[in-house]
Design an enzyme around this catalytic site. Sequence first.
Site, PDB file in Angstrom:
ATOM      1  N   GLY A 188      -4.896  -6.046   1.809  1.00  0.00           N
ATOM      2  CA  GLY A 188      -5.440  -5.234   0.718  1.00  0.00           C
ATOM      3  C   GLY A 188      -5.114  -5.737  -0.680  1.00  0.00           C
ATOM      4  O   GLY A 188      -5.854  -5.506  -1.622  1.00  0.00           O
ATOM      5  N   ASP A 203      -1.087   5.970   0.073  1.00  0.00           N
ATOM      6  CA  ASP A 203      -1.826   7.152   0.518  1.00  0.00           C
ATOM      7  C   ASP A 203      -0.797   8.161   1.050  1.00  0.00           C
ATOM      8  O   ASP A 203      -0.213   8.915   0.285  1.00  0.00           O
ATOM      9  CB  ASP A 203      -2.821   6.658   1.577  1.00  0.00           C
ATOM     10  CG  ASP A 203      -3.767   7.720   2.089  1.00  0.00           C
ATOM     11  OD1 ASP A 203      -4.019   8.688   1.370  1.00  0.00           O
ATOM     12  OD2 ASP A 203      -4.265   7.586   3.213  1.00  0.00           O
ATOM     13  N   LYS A 251      -2.718   7.775  -4.299  1.00  0.00           N
ATOM     14  CA  LYS A 251      -3.394   9.030  -3.950  1.00  0.00           C
ATOM     15  C   LYS A 251      -2.320  10.091  -3.716  1.00  0.00           C
ATOM     16  O   LYS A 251      -1.981  10.391  -2.574  1.00  0.00           O
ATOM     17  CB  LYS A 251      -4.165   8.850  -2.625  1.00  0.00           C
ATOM     18  CG  LYS A 251      -5.546   8.293  -2.770  1.00  0.00           C
ATOM     19  CD  LYS A 251      -6.367   8.572  -1.517  1.00  0.00           C
ATOM     20  CE  LYS A 251      -6.562   7.336  -0.705  1.00  0.00           C
ATOM     21  NZ  LYS A 251      -7.421   7.533   0.479  1.00  0.00           N
ATOM     22  N   PHE A 253     -11.737   8.173   0.195  1.00  0.00           N
ATOM     23  CA  PHE A 253     -11.545   6.888   0.849  1.00  0.00           C
ATOM     24  C   PHE A 253     -12.300   5.847   0.028  1.00  0.00           C
ATOM     25  O   PHE A 253     -13.521   5.916  -0.102  1.00  0.00           O
ATOM     26  CB  PHE A 253     -12.045   6.904   2.299  1.00  0.00           C
ATOM     27  CG  PHE A 253     -11.739   5.616   2.997  1.00  0.00           C
ATOM     28  CD1 PHE A 253     -10.476   5.386   3.514  1.00  0.00           C
ATOM     29  CD2 PHE A 253     -12.684   4.620   3.095  1.00  0.00           C
ATOM     30  CE1 PHE A 253     -10.155   4.184   4.128  1.00  0.00           C
ATOM     31  CE2 PHE A 253     -12.381   3.408   3.704  1.00  0.00           C
ATOM     32  CZ  PHE A 253     -11.112   3.198   4.229  1.00  0.00           C
ATOM     33  N   ASP A 308     -10.767  -2.435   2.167  1.00  0.00           N
ATOM     34  CA  ASP A 308     -11.881  -2.589   3.110  1.00  0.00           C
ATOM     35  C   ASP A 308     -12.267  -1.287   3.794  1.00  0.00           C
ATOM     36  O   ASP A 308     -11.519  -0.302   3.776  1.00  0.00           O
ATOM     37  CB  ASP A 308     -11.499  -3.593   4.206  1.00  0.00           C
ATOM     38  CG  ASP A 308     -10.515  -2.987   5.200  1.00  0.00           C
ATOM     39  OD1 ASP A 308      -9.490  -2.421   4.765  1.00  0.00           O
ATOM     40  OD2 ASP A 308     -10.774  -3.037   6.423  1.00  0.00           O
TER      41      ASP A 308
HETATM   42  P1  5GP Z   1      -0.372   4.987   3.805  1.00  0.00           P
HETATM   43  O1  5GP Z   1       0.591   4.459   4.807  1.00  0.00           O
HETATM   44  O2  5GP Z   1       0.208   5.163   2.436  1.00  0.00           O
HETATM   45  O3  5GP Z   1      -1.063   6.239   4.309  1.00  0.00           O
HETATM   46  O4  5GP Z   1      -1.566   3.986   3.706  1.00  0.00           O
HETATM   47  C1  5GP Z   1      -1.414   2.717   3.278  1.00  0.00           C
HETATM   48  C2  5GP Z   1      -2.534   1.839   3.765  1.00  0.00           C
HETATM   49  O5  5GP Z   1      -3.679   2.582   4.286  1.00  0.00           O
HETATM   50  C3  5GP Z   1      -3.075   1.055   2.613  1.00  0.00           C
HETATM   51  O6  5GP Z   1      -2.316  -0.131   2.400  1.00  0.00           O
HETATM   52  C4  5GP Z   1      -4.502   0.795   3.037  1.00  0.00           C
HETATM   53  O7  5GP Z   1      -4.547  -0.326   3.875  1.00  0.00           O
HETATM   54  C5  5GP Z   1      -4.878   2.021   3.839  1.00  0.00           C
HETATM   55  N1  5GP Z   1      -5.585   3.002   2.989  1.00  0.00           N
HETATM   56  C6  5GP Z   1      -5.148   4.188   2.550  1.00  0.00           C
HETATM   57  N2  5GP Z   1      -6.064   4.806   1.785  1.00  0.00           N
HETATM   58  C7  5GP Z   1      -7.126   3.967   1.746  1.00  0.00           C
HETATM   59  C8  5GP Z   1      -8.406   4.038   1.085  1.00  0.00           C
HETATM   60  O8  5GP Z   1      -8.785   4.981   0.385  1.00  0.00           O
HETATM   61  N3  5GP Z   1      -9.224   2.972   1.293  1.00  0.00           N
HETATM   62  C9  5GP Z   1      -8.880   1.892   2.046  1.00  0.00           C
HETATM   63  N4  5GP Z   1      -9.775   0.925   2.162  1.00  0.00           N
HETATM   64  N5  5GP Z   1      -7.679   1.802   2.655  1.00  0.00           N
HETATM   65  C10 5GP Z   1      -6.820   2.834   2.505  1.00  0.00           C
END
Ligand code: 5GP
Length: 187
Positions: free
Chosen positions: A50, A109, A137, A158, A165
């Site tokens: 990412g 996220d 977020k 999202f 991606d």
């Molecule tokens: P977390 O562990 O904080 O929930 O999520 C981290 C990973 O989830 C990010 O590095 C990304 O790869 C994916 N992710 C979370 N939210 C989004 C989003 O809105 N769009 C995309 N493309 N990936 C997301």
Amino acid sequence: MNTQISPLFNDIKQVLIDEEAIALRIREMGEKITQDYRGKDLILLCVLKGSLLFAPDLMRHIQVPLVLDFIAISSYGDATSTSGVVRIVKDLEESIENRHVLIVEDIVDTGLTLGYLIKALKLRKPASIRTCTLLDKPVRRILEVPIDYKGFEIGDHFVVGYGLDFAGRYRNLPAIGILKDELINRA
Ligand code: 5GP
């Protein structure tokens, strides 16, 4: 430059952050990081895939000597959310012991991925660990994680583009946008 030319924009229902806003913010972030890391042995840790666009663009604005390294992690989950179960699929090449690590993430996220990464890297005894994310977020947070440098806060969408991606696609969209619902539902 008019980014609307890219046919990839046909799949986007709303552009949240355009190319110019991204570039401006990254410059500011780089300047702040430069001030904070003067005289320190900095390792910039690009989290794949990412941060593939973000990390090099940021690096151009960090005016202290640094070493770039990559880590790839895979998290289990469905197409648009993570379960928090994370696995390192490509590890660092550098030792981070006694060095200053700056983790460069695309988006925080739930916070579970970054939380896991910080915990795993702390075991390697770095001099310090800080975090930098292009997007945050906060409303989705499950695990509180420290974010030292943040590009933009966004709502509960999202998003794709600029490295992010959906099912492997849209990383090359130059802006950050929300995909059309029918494309997400079809997957
Ligand atoms: P977390 O562990 O904080 O929930 O999520 C981290 C990973 O989830 C990010 O590095 C990304 O790869 C994916 N992710 C979370 N939210 C989004 C989003 O809105 N769009 C995309 N493309 N990936 C997301």
